[in-house]
Write an enzyme that holds these catalytic residues in place. Structure first.
Site, mmCIF file in Angstrom:
data_model
loop_
_atom_site.group_PDB
_atom_site.id
_atom_site.type_symbol
_atom_site.label_atom_id
_atom_site.label_comp_id
_atom_site.label_asym_id
_atom_site.label_seq_id
_atom_site.Cartn_x
_atom_site.Cartn_y
_atom_site.Cartn_z
ATOM 1 N N ASP A 164 -2.106 -29.242 24.441
ATOM 2 C CA ASP A 164 -1.641 -29.939 25.283
ATOM 3 C C ASP A 164 -1.043 -29.162 26.769
ATOM 4 O O ASP A 164 -1.361 -29.428 27.682
ATOM 5 C CB ASP A 164 -0.645 -30.904 24.920
ATOM 6 C CG ASP A 164 -1.605 -32.238 23.979
ATOM 7 O OD1 ASP A 164 -2.725 -32.517 23.593
ATOM 8 O OD2 ASP A 164 -0.638 -33.028 23.341
ATOM 9 N N HIS A 221 -10.085 -34.381 17.279
ATOM 10 C CA HIS A 221 -9.667 -33.403 16.494
ATOM 11 C C HIS A 221 -10.809 -32.040 16.658
ATOM 12 O O HIS A 221 -9.777 -30.481 16.448
ATOM 13 C CB HIS A 221 -8.923 -33.410 15.620
ATOM 14 C CG HIS A 221 -8.337 -34.775 15.032
ATOM 15 N ND1 HIS A 221 -8.592 -35.891 16.021
ATOM 16 C CD2 HIS A 221 -7.156 -34.901 15.382
ATOM 17 C CE1 HIS A 221 -7.654 -37.004 15.412
ATOM 18 N NE2 HIS A 221 -6.536 -35.677 15.687
HETATM 19 O O1 F6P Z 1 -0.846 -33.243 21.084
HETATM 20 C C1 F6P Z 1 -1.577 -32.816 20.344
HETATM 21 C C2 F6P Z 1 -2.607 -33.937 19.837
HETATM 22 O O2 F6P Z 1 -4.502 -33.526 19.652
HETATM 23 C C3 F6P Z 1 -2.398 -34.847 21.549
HETATM 24 O O3 F6P Z 1 -3.518 -33.958 22.574
HETATM 25 C C4 F6P Z 1 -3.615 -36.280 20.655
HETATM 26 O O4 F6P Z 1 -2.914 -37.011 21.055
HETATM 27 C C5 F6P Z 1 -2.589 -36.158 19.317
HETATM 28 O O5 F6P Z 1 -2.038 -34.987 19.206
HETATM 29 C C6 F6P Z 1 -3.383 -36.560 17.773
HETATM 30 O O6 F6P Z 1 -2.741 -36.586 17.286
HETATM 31 P P1 F6P Z 1 -3.582 -37.065 15.415
HETATM 32 O O7 F6P Z 1 -3.325 -35.599 14.955
HETATM 33 O O8 F6P Z 1 -1.427 -37.547 15.160
HETATM 34 O O9 F6P Z 1 -3.906 -37.938 15.604
#
Ligand code: F6P
Length: 363
Positions: A141, A287
């Site tokens: 981020d 992801h």
């Molecule tokens: O902080 C990194 C991040 O990829 C964000 O951009 C996103 O909102 C969050 O993590 C998603 O997290 P998780 O993998 O727990 O769904």
């Protein structure tokens, strides 16, 4: 003097973590002759059954180009707010002292904690309890104020930019509006920089609440000017002018008290389909932005951070984290680095440059 140090990766994974682990292990062994322990699954590895093993030069061979983290990670096990079973009832407790005690039982004397804001806050708490900790900032981020840039971010921007390049050709062929939702939580860096690099027509950021009518008008203007398609990049944290933000899981219902963002792309696409006769489609990159091979930039930054973290341990600069300032890797107290986010300046040079280029930011 011989020493044993340990390393863990906490929070969400991101490309470049393995470069840090390799940097720490190689520097510790080759420069100092120290032993390095790897703690698995973040702070979870120091609670309950300990998940710790030795990292050797052999264990870090061939990992530089790998995404993820060979140590595993967790964004659930926050020792400062940990679920404990008390007489059959779950009670949330601060178990940081248990983490410290378990850490020392491994024989290690100093810890390298690699993670985002949450992990660094835990690192700060542990150092207040006397644990010698050094922090390494990471997140795709790019929202940590202490460092000019975090590793992982460059890879995420590259992935999104490539996706936008690919979406251009199909959008144009079918005369569609493509709405592309990207990650970033409350910071719009990924959307803004990949949007500029990928030639987006509209970019929506959490830092600039948007008005759907101005976006509709911009898409219509493009159409009137002969453009057969539009690309709209939406940050997952972007929200309407009336303050409405779209979440998949509300903070109150989530495991860790933090809302899971996502879904704004679909909502924006629906609104645009109401005000335009063009076909509108949504792509959620999710992801994909976090997985896979790190770019050379992230490998180099991760390596430099790993080397510097070992330097800090060697000089006894605990409760500090490494950071990039300008072209230099420096160190800064963790306490000064956590809790304040690095957000896009809505009136900064980058935003202004985008607007001067004719990119619509929804205001
Ligand atoms: O902080 C990194 C991040 O990829 C964000 O951009 C996103 O909102 C969050 O993590 C998603 O997290 P998780 O993998 O727990 O769904």
């Amino acid at each position: 003097m011989s020493k044993t140090i340990a390393i863990l990766t906490g929070g969400g994974d991101c490309p470049g973590l393995n470069a840090v682990i390799r940097g720490v292990v190689r520097t510790a062994i080759k420069q100092h002759g120290w032993r390095v322990l790897g703690i698995h699954d973040g702070f979870d590895g120091l609670l309950g059954d300990l998940k710790v093993d030795e990292l050797t030069l052999k264990s870090v061979r061939g990992i530089l180009q790998l995404g993820g983290t060979i140590l595993g990670t967790s964004n659930r096990g926050n020792p400062m707010n940990y679920p404990v079973d008390v007489d059959g009832e779950i009670v949330w407790k601060d178990v940081s002292q248990q983490v410290v005690d378990n850490f020392y039982s491994t024989g290690a004397e100093a810890l390298v904690a690699v993670g985002g804001d949450g992990t660094l806050k835990i690192a700060q708490r542990l150092s207040e309890l006397g644990l010698p900790v050094v922090g390494v900032p990471k997140t795709i981020d790019n929202d940590l104020r202490a460092t000019d840039v975090t590793f992982g971010y460059n890879t995420a921007v590259s992935v999104v930019t490539e996706a936008l390049d690919r979406l251009h050709t199909t959008a144009e062929s079918h005369q569609r509006v493509m709405v592309v939702e990207v990650m970033g939580r409350d910071a719009g860096w990924i959307a803004l920089e990949s949007g500029i690099a990928g030639g987006a027509d509209v970019i929506l950021l959490p830092e600039i609440p948007f008005d759907i009518k101005t976006i509709c008008a911009a898409i219509q203007r493009r159409r009137d000017a002969g453009s057969r398609f539009s690309i709209v990049v939406v940050s997952e944290g972007a929200f309407f002018k009336d303050g409405h933000q779209v979440t998949q899981v509300a903070a109150t219902d989530s495991c860790c008290g933090v809302a899971r963002l996502g879904g704004i792309g679909q909502v924006v696409a629906h609104e645009l389909s109401q005000c335009s006769d063009m076909e509108v489609r949504t792509v959620v990159l999710g992801h994909l932005q976090r997985g896979g091979t790190p770019t050379p930039f992230d490998r180099i930054l991760g390596t430099r951070f790993g080397v510097k973290a070992v330097d800090l341990i060697a000089e006894g600069s605990y409760a500090h984290m490494v950071a990039l300032r300008g072209r230099e890797v420096i160190s800064t107290p963790i306490i000064e680095a956590v809790g304040s986010l690095n957000l896009v300046d809505p009136n900064g040079e980058l935003v202004r440059a985008a607007e001067k280029m004719g990119i619509m930011l929804g205001r």
